[in-house]
Scaffold this motif. Sequence first.
Motif, PDB file in Angstrom:
ATOM      1  N   MET A   1      40.134  17.478  40.671  1.00 52.50           N
ATOM      2  CA  MET A   1      40.354  16.133  41.188  1.00 52.50           C
ATOM      3  C   MET A   1      39.994  14.878  40.555  1.00 52.50           C
TER       4      MET A   1
ATOM      5  N   HIS B   1      34.700  19.389  49.213  1.00 50.11           N
ATOM      6  CA  HIS B   1      34.919  19.766  48.136  1.00 50.11           C
ATOM      7  C   HIS B   1      35.623  21.293  47.906  1.00 50.11           C
ATOM      8  N   GLU B   2      35.102  22.234  48.266  1.00 42.15           N
ATOM      9  CA  GLU B   2      35.495  23.464  48.011  1.00 42.15           C
ATOM     10  C   GLU B   2      37.068  23.753  48.843  1.00 42.15           C
TER      11      GLU B   2
ATOM     12  N   ALA C   1      39.087  21.460  49.667  1.00 41.19           N
ATOM     13  CA  ALA C   1      40.124  20.606  48.942  1.00 41.19           C
ATOM     14  C   ALA C   1      40.467  21.255  47.749  1.00 41.19           C
ATOM     15  N   GLU C   2      39.689  21.781  47.102  1.00 42.01           N
ATOM     16  CA  GLU C   2      40.042  22.554  45.804  1.00 42.01           C
ATOM     17  C   GLU C   2      40.995  23.723  46.062  1.00 42.01           C
TER      18      GLU C   2
ATOM     19  N   ALA D   1      44.386  22.390  47.002  1.00 39.65           N
ATOM     20  CA  ALA D   1      45.142  22.192  45.800  1.00 39.65           C
ATOM     21  C   ALA D   1      45.500  23.518  44.812  1.00 39.65           C
ATOM     22  N   GLU D   2      44.796  24.495  44.703  1.00 46.07           N
ATOM     23  CA  GLU D   2      45.299  25.612  44.053  1.00 46.07           C
ATOM     24  C   GLU D   2      46.206  26.415  44.913  1.00 46.07           C
TER      25      GLU D   2
END
Length: 70
Positions: free
Chosen positions: A1, A50-51, A53-54, A57-58
């Motif tokens: 991001m 954050h984890e 959201a990542e 996205a993946e």
Amino acid sequence: MSGYRIINVEFIYPPIPDRRFDYQATFDGYDEGDPIGHGPTEQSAIDDLHETAEFDAELAQWRREQMATV
């Protein structure tokens, strides 16, 4: 991001004996379905956000790739 995003952290202290969900973190402008982070401390909730959201996205990238092969 890329770039910076404002993160809001709330002390929600849910009425359960498990303290792992005392804090909730969201990105500014949260809308239903956006990632949410939880944790026993502010920092752990931010890290979880954050984890999450990542991962989201993946997963979205994987779905786009799968749709492209159909």
